[in-house]
Design a protein around this motif. Sequence first.
Motif, PDB file in Angstrom:
ATOM      1  N   SER A 175      -0.877   7.410 -10.354  1.00 45.47           N
ATOM      2  CA  SER A 175      -1.379   8.717 -10.650  1.00 45.47           C
ATOM      3  C   SER A 175      -2.687   9.456 -10.183  1.00 45.47           C
ATOM      4  O   SER A 175      -2.733   9.912  -9.642  1.00 45.47           O
ATOM      5  CB  SER A 175      -0.462   9.538 -12.092  1.00 45.47           C
ATOM      6  N   GLN A 176      -3.010   9.081 -10.653  1.00 49.81           N
ATOM      7  CA  GLN A 176      -5.512   9.261 -10.106  1.00 49.81           C
ATOM      8  C   GLN A 176      -5.461   8.889  -8.854  1.00 49.81           C
ATOM      9  O   GLN A 176      -6.469   9.329  -8.502  1.00 49.81           O
ATOM     10  CB  GLN A 176      -6.520   7.747 -11.337  1.00 49.81           C
ATOM     11  N   VAL A 177      -4.673   7.548  -8.957  1.00 48.92           N
ATOM     12  CA  VAL A 177      -4.786   7.507  -7.177  1.00 48.92           C
ATOM     13  C   VAL A 177      -3.791   8.041  -6.234  1.00 48.92           C
ATOM     14  O   VAL A 177      -4.954   9.405  -5.096  1.00 48.92           O
ATOM     15  CB  VAL A 177      -4.525   6.185  -6.774  1.00 48.92           C
ATOM     16  N   MET A 178      -2.964   8.714  -6.525  1.00 46.98           N
ATOM     17  CA  MET A 178      -1.759  10.235  -6.075  1.00 46.98           C
ATOM     18  C   MET A 178      -3.253  11.066  -5.829  1.00 46.98           C
ATOM     19  O   MET A 178      -2.800  12.145  -4.338  1.00 46.98           O
ATOM     20  CB  MET A 178      -0.680   9.757  -6.161  1.00 46.98           C
ATOM     21  N   TYR A 186       5.911  -2.163   1.827  1.00 44.94           N
ATOM     22  CA  TYR A 186       6.743  -1.369   1.158  1.00 44.94           C
ATOM     23  C   TYR A 186       6.085   0.279   0.976  1.00 44.94           C
ATOM     24  O   TYR A 186       6.862   1.019   1.152  1.00 44.94           O
ATOM     25  CB  TYR A 186       7.291  -2.409   0.168  1.00 44.94           C
ATOM     26  N   PHE A 187       4.888  -0.118   0.719  1.00 40.48           N
ATOM     27  CA  PHE A 187       4.705   0.910   0.208  1.00 40.48           C
ATOM     28  C   PHE A 187       3.337   2.733   0.591  1.00 40.48           C
ATOM     29  O   PHE A 187       3.935   2.818   1.082  1.00 40.48           O
ATOM     30  CB  PHE A 187       3.659   0.919  -1.530  1.00 40.48           C
ATOM     31  N   THR A 188       2.530   1.784   1.142  1.00 42.09           N
ATOM     32  CA  THR A 188       1.161   2.260   1.309  1.00 42.09           C
ATOM     33  C   THR A 188       1.818   2.275   3.163  1.00 42.09           C
ATOM     34  O   THR A 188       1.661   2.962   3.639  1.00 42.09           O
ATOM     35  CB  THR A 188       0.748   0.791   2.131  1.00 42.09           C
ATOM     36  N   THR A 211      -5.985   7.503   0.816  1.00 40.12           N
ATOM     37  CA  THR A 211      -7.162   9.048   0.259  1.00 40.12           C
ATOM     38  C   THR A 211      -7.676   8.751   1.850  1.00 40.12           C
ATOM     39  O   THR A 211      -9.105   9.047   2.615  1.00 40.12           O
ATOM     40  CB  THR A 211      -7.991   7.772  -0.880  1.00 40.12           C
ATOM     41  N   CYS A 212      -7.037   7.719   2.720  1.00 41.86           N
ATOM     42  CA  CYS A 212      -7.316   7.294   4.476  1.00 41.86           C
ATOM     43  C   CYS A 212      -9.513   6.803   3.834  1.00 41.86           C
ATOM     44  O   CYS A 212      -9.676   6.670   5.110  1.00 41.86           O
ATOM     45  CB  CYS A 212      -7.589   8.540   5.174  1.00 41.86           C
ATOM     46  N   VAL A 213      -9.758   6.278   2.665  1.00 41.85           N
ATOM     47  CA  VAL A 213     -11.120   5.621   2.815  1.00 41.85           C
ATOM     48  C   VAL A 213     -10.231   3.439   3.970  1.00 41.85           C
ATOM     49  O   VAL A 213      -9.598   3.153   3.812  1.00 41.85           O
ATOM     50  CB  VAL A 213     -11.156   5.244   2.193  1.00 41.85           C
ATOM     51  N   GLU A 214     -11.066   4.259   4.611  1.00 42.13           N
ATOM     52  CA  GLU A 214     -11.399   2.059   6.110  1.00 42.13           C
ATOM     53  C   GLU A 214     -11.433   1.169   5.575  1.00 42.13           C
ATOM     54  O   GLU A 214     -12.425   1.604   4.764  1.00 42.13           O
ATOM     55  CB  GLU A 214     -11.815   3.000   7.525  1.00 42.13           C
ATOM     56  N   SER A 215     -11.402   0.239   5.687  1.00 44.65           N
ATOM     57  CA  SER A 215     -11.696  -0.957   5.319  1.00 44.65           C
ATOM     58  C   SER A 215     -11.269  -1.971   5.932  1.00 44.65           C
ATOM     59  O   SER A 215     -10.364  -1.977   6.745  1.00 44.65           O
ATOM     60  CB  SER A 215     -10.952  -1.251   4.216  1.00 44.65           C
ATOM     61  N   HIS A 228      -4.404  12.856   0.876  1.00 41.67           N
ATOM     62  CA  HIS A 228      -4.560  13.782   1.704  1.00 41.67           C
ATOM     63  C   HIS A 228      -4.669  12.735   3.082  1.00 41.67           C
ATOM     64  O   HIS A 228      -4.625  11.873   3.061  1.00 41.67           O
ATOM     65  CB  HIS A 228      -6.057  14.664   2.175  1.00 41.67           C
ATOM     66  N   PRO A 229      -4.374  14.103   4.010  1.00 43.56           N
ATOM     67  CA  PRO A 229      -3.463  13.397   5.801  1.00 43.56           C
ATOM     68  C   PRO A 229      -4.487  13.217   6.177  1.00 43.56           C
ATOM     69  O   PRO A 229      -6.120  13.105   6.211  1.00 43.56           O
ATOM     70  CB  PRO A 229      -3.169  14.790   6.538  1.00 43.56           C
ATOM     71  N   CYS A 230      -4.379  11.815   7.165  1.00 38.86           N
ATOM     72  CA  CYS A 230      -5.060  11.128   7.788  1.00 38.86           C
ATOM     73  C   CYS A 230      -5.219  11.619   9.017  1.00 38.86           C
ATOM     74  O   CYS A 230      -5.185  11.145   9.883  1.00 38.86           O
ATOM     75  CB  CYS A 230      -4.685   9.656   8.132  1.00 38.86           C
TER      76      CYS A 230
END
Length: 682
Positions: free
Chosen positions: A470-473, A46-48, A508-512, A477-479
């Motif tokens: 807040s640290q994550v935010m 719901y967030f991501t 962060t657009c780090v892919e998993s 940046h855009p993906c």
Amino acid sequence: MKTKITHILSKHSFQVFFLLLFLEVVTYCHYFVGLTAVNGDINGHYFTDSYFWWNNGGLFNPPEWVPYTWMGRPGGVNLQDGSYVLPQGVANLISPWTPGVAAILSACTTAFGAWGMYLLIRRLGKSHGLALIALVAQFYAPQIFSNAQFLDFHRGAAYTPWILLICSPLWYWEKRWGVPLAVLILWQTFVGVYPGMLIGSGLAILAWSIAWFLIQKERSWVLRLSISIVFGVVLSIAKVAPALLQGTGVRDITPQRISTTVANFGTFFFPYDNSALTSDISMRSFFIVMPVLFGLLFLTRKMENLAPVVSMLSVSIVLLAGSIFCEDLLMKIPGINLSRFIANDYKLAFIESLMILGLFGLDRLVSGQYSAKDIRIRAVIFGFVILGAALTLSFPSSAVRKAIFVVPGIVFALLLLVVAKYKSSTSKNFLAGLLVVSLISGVYGAYSVTSTWASSKSKVQTNIFGQPLSQVMSQGHPCNGVYERRGSRVVVTGDLAHDTLGLIGSITCVESTAGYANIQGSPVLTDQMAQMTGENSQDWIKFYSAPGAVVPLSDNFPQGLSDSCLNEGTCGSLEFKSTEYKQRGAVSYDVVSHKDQLVVLNESYYKGWSAQLCDLSGQSCRSVETSSGPGHVIQLSLPQGEYKLNLEYHQPHRTFFLSTFWIALLLLPITFFIPALKRKEG
């Protein structure tokens, strides 16, 4: 001056406003100052998914591909992602979408729903005082708090009074803005409410509309409602159709997450965290403020406008019974397979019907049609009902929970005190007393269980993200990156369906390889999770997590999973070199195929992937068919030779769906010119 202020405060609109403001402060002040947050799914997809959609194109250029989790997936494939939900878009403009912002918006949505209930009761011809009690009852409706972590469930509970208004002659069809506003609310309901709840509650609301049609001689409102529904559906196609075309919602019948037992009905009065209750805690509550429940004892068959409410209640009871006794038969209803929670979806109309009927009963009580003896008899019966409800539950062991458990007895005593003054009070004072008891009952209902809607914000964020959000935010940046080759994906371990490592990728657009997503609603994700937890799980995880690769397929399994193949591109009968990777959904390779062969890429396959084989100069190209390979990765056939392989994802029928949406939106102002319906007074 004092007289002027008194006159202003006596106006109904100001009383409604200040009551809503009071309820917001008493109930949700800790949201607004950042002390608490909602635990659970609100911090997941719901967030991501909502954050990604609104910050990577949004309404004007919806993202087609989500790269950061599950080897990529189409944008909007999750029907619960908050796409096209305008309040979320507006909130995201004010402050980036986070679970904290979502909680504040939910608080405002609760007030919106309570206001709708006030208007519904007023349009039914009831008094302002009774409508204020209705407002409080709706504000503290059970699914508002127990389902708080599910934003689309919460919206469904809040929007229901508005939908009941619209699906009847009670709506403002006599106003020029009646149809456009109805379209807006219906559209936001279609795109913003859990699909299973739409279907389950929609069947009961259909019975409500049919009953109004049968009892009303003036039926021209049906045409205006039909126009509104058509516009709402057309506006919703851009969201719903692409997801359904990708198989969203296709699943085997799974066990319902709420078992409606006798003990569940104890939650009409008592906390829903009781040990006697089974199933998910968020699905248990049937709470209704006590004065409204008391009003059910004063119903008579001769009441005006009873048929629509009883019709809605009857259908919801049939659906609830079906979810318990004949679920397989229930699943034959078109669209019901979109529901994973089943009974919880039908409970919404059930609770709403009981609230309206209880308010009807209170209206009759206040009108003075009962003797003191009649009221005493009903009060005794109600007392035994509360006692019976208590006996279905377990008495708590801790001192705090014991104290909380006996509060309904205190509320009942206060209700008796107000009723005892019935004959010596004016109807206005009597309603005021019932309103106060409703407030006390509602606040108790909300705060008796806070684990579902109000947890420590700092603890929630630390448990889920490992650090303050807040640290994550700050890393966001855009993906839309473009690289020579996609890097390795982060391997998610543990509970793949609920692991929170992949959540940060939306920012962060780090892919998993996996992460918190709506697994149950997607056959692709279900299959990929099975591969990563099955017999050959290590091989699949190695393939999924490797940098962008093209490998031969043999015996329905990717071959050449050695480091030299996946990292260096030397895979025996095939050699590859990545030349471009776009996170928006495009990848290119130089390939040398030493024979005709099937190959697979370690990117998720969905309808919409297209491929071209070009000569090395890039001048001559031909299309190659793509399909779903094992593990739902892209599969295609490579002829012998040396080529440039270009693949790109585009949402199927995207131009048609978006054109339909914008044309409908541009045509919406025309509905202002539909002749207003003349409303009969009284």
